[in-house]
Write an enzyme that holds these catalytic residues in place. Sequence first.
Site, mmCIF file in Angstrom:
data_model
loop_
_atom_site.group_PDB
_atom_site.id
_atom_site.type_symbol
_atom_site.label_atom_id
_atom_site.label_comp_id
_atom_site.label_asym_id
_atom_site.label_seq_id
_atom_site.Cartn_x
_atom_site.Cartn_y
_atom_site.Cartn_z
ATOM 1 C CB CYS A 152 -0.875 -0.020 1.245
ATOM 2 S SG CYS A 152 -1.991 1.388 1.396
ATOM 3 C CG HIS A 208 -5.611 -2.223 -1.483
ATOM 4 N ND1 HIS A 208 -4.678 -2.807 -0.652
ATOM 5 C CD2 HIS A 208 -5.323 -0.895 -1.488
ATOM 6 C CE1 HIS A 208 -3.864 -1.869 -0.179
ATOM 7 N NE2 HIS A 208 -4.235 -0.700 -0.673
ATOM 8 C CD GLU A 209 -6.642 1.523 -4.235
ATOM 9 O OE1 GLU A 209 -6.847 2.497 -3.474
ATOM 10 O OE2 GLU A 209 -5.525 0.993 -4.359
ATOM 11 C CG HIS A 249 -7.311 2.656 0.918
ATOM 12 N ND1 HIS A 249 -6.625 2.928 2.082
ATOM 13 C CD2 HIS A 249 -6.431 2.059 0.083
ATOM 14 C CE1 HIS A 249 -5.380 2.500 1.964
ATOM 15 N NE2 HIS A 249 -5.239 1.962 0.761
#
Length: 183
Positions: free
Chosen positions: A104, A146-147, A150
């Site tokens: 990351c 993953h995004e 976030h």
Amino acid sequence: MRQGPIPGVRGRVRPLRLLGDPVLHAPCAEVTDFGQQLAALVEDLFATMYAANGVGLAANQTGEPVRVFVYDCPDDEDVQHRGHVVNPRLVERGGMVLRGPEGCLSLPGLEAGTERYDEAVVEGFTVTGERVRVRGTGFFARCLQHECDHLDGGVYSDRLTGWRRRRLLRRAARAPWSGGTPG
């Protein structure tokens, strides 16, 4: 070969927020204004992602707590996927759950084996308000998940347990960019 103009060439590189920054640990707000400010943010996100040699970047990683992310990421067949999603929703996850190395830009230089599905579908909008549906497999599916994490206020270290989590947080606390307190 890529077609069309490369995004980010008119953007400015923004400082990245690092593990422990409160903006990374709070859910992001929905975008309601699809105007020039949003287009400029997307350009800045691409410029910042490319400058940091990343494959994806969420707006809150630059301190903007809004639901936007950009990507330029290969899948497991080396097909490159490039784009952005505004107000993304992870609507499908499937296939096999695989543990693979994940890093990351908000934890520079660190990675850990993280479990993710190898298929994912995200729906949302473009900067002009058009609906978009992005399907990813393999590494690209990992990037999409993953995004989205976030934008929901999570980082990949939150998905780790046991010794993997402890080891990553110890390494983060000792990293040159860290204030010494893991997030």
